[in-house]
Enzyme design. Structure first.
Site, PDB file in Angstrom:
ATOM      1  N   CYS A  97      -4.900  -5.207  -2.559  1.00 13.93           N
ATOM      2  CA  CYS A  97      -3.380  -5.104  -3.232  1.00 13.93           C
ATOM      3  C   CYS A  97      -2.799  -5.986  -2.123  1.00 13.93           C
ATOM      4  CB  CYS A  97      -2.468  -3.529  -2.871  1.00 13.93           C
ATOM      5  SG  CYS A  97      -3.173  -2.347  -4.042  1.00 13.93           S
ATOM      6  N   THR A 121       3.677   0.116   7.942  1.00 14.52           N
ATOM      7  CA  THR A 121       2.763   0.436   8.148  1.00 14.52           C
ATOM      8  C   THR A 121       2.084   0.521   6.517  1.00 14.52           C
ATOM      9  OG1 THR A 121       2.358   2.468   8.156  1.00 14.52           O
ATOM     10  CG2 THR A 121       2.939   1.348  10.404  1.00 14.52           C
ATOM     11  N   HIS A 166       4.308  -3.800  -0.989  1.00 17.96           N
ATOM     12  CA  HIS A 166       3.131  -3.341  -1.496  1.00 17.96           C
ATOM     13  C   HIS A 166       2.963  -3.261  -3.033  1.00 17.96           C
ATOM     14  CE1 HIS A 166      -0.540  -0.756   0.075  1.00 17.96           C
ATOM     15  NE2 HIS A 166      -0.722  -1.333  -1.090  1.00 17.96           N
TER      16      HIS A 166
END
Length: 181
Positions: free
Chosen positions: A38, A32, A55
């Site tokens: 981003c 998650t 990420h």
């Protein structure tokens, strides 16, 4: 900080924060993250049953300090690909989904667009096909990704309408959610 490269015996969620990545072969793991400007790349080898997520905050740059590079797309993409390969993936079988790159503020510089453009260009240069995702638009999104199956679910973070046009066609799952297979 990099999450561990090990399998987990029980089904569970692993949150991938800014500057992090996670790779697994465990079909019970769901990754998650929450994205604004981003971008997260979800990557997998469907034959080897290995996949992961990164990420990143900015497309490219340099910084000082031990972990400064983790914030940048160039580093995040390479480390995710390499860690998938270490767990048995083959480069010629990799497929990606891209999420994020939203325009969060009405500013002169659109960091989200720069992140999205970088991610698409990187995958095109590396000849890794994009199987789906959702880039650009406005507002944030929550992403869930099952790295072994390739299933992805996206929900808007705010009351904004869902993010702009997807990279590939997507199927609506329920009110406000978008699910990709």
């Amino acid at each position: 900080m990099t999450a561990a490269l090990r399998d987990h015996p029980a089904t569970h969620r692993v949150h991938v924060g800014q500057g992090e990545h996670y790779v697994t072969t465990d079909a019970g793991v769901v990754l998650t993250t929450i994205l604004g400007s981003c971008v997260a790349m979800c990557l997998r080898d469907p034959v080897a049953g290995v996949g992961g997520m990164n990420h990143f905050l900015l497309p490219e740059g340099s910084g000082s300090g031990r972990d400064a590079g983790r914030r940048y797309g160039a580093y995040a993409m390479e480390v995710l690909i390499n860690d998938c390969l270490k767990l048995g993936a083959r480069r010629d079988r990799l497929e990606a989904k891209l999420f994020g790159g939203g325009r969060m503020f009405d500013a002169l510089q659109d960091v989200g667009r720069a992140n999205a453009d970088f991610a698409e260009r990187f995958l095109r240069d590396e000849e890794i096909p994009v199987a789906g995702g959702s880039l650009r638009g406005t507002g944030g999104r929550r992403v869930q990704y099952w790295p072994v199956s390739g299933r992805a679910l996206q929900r808007p973070v705010t009351d904004h309408s869902p993010p702009g046009p997807p990279v590939r066609p997507i199927v609506a799952a329920d009110a406000g959610a978008v699910e990709l297979f």
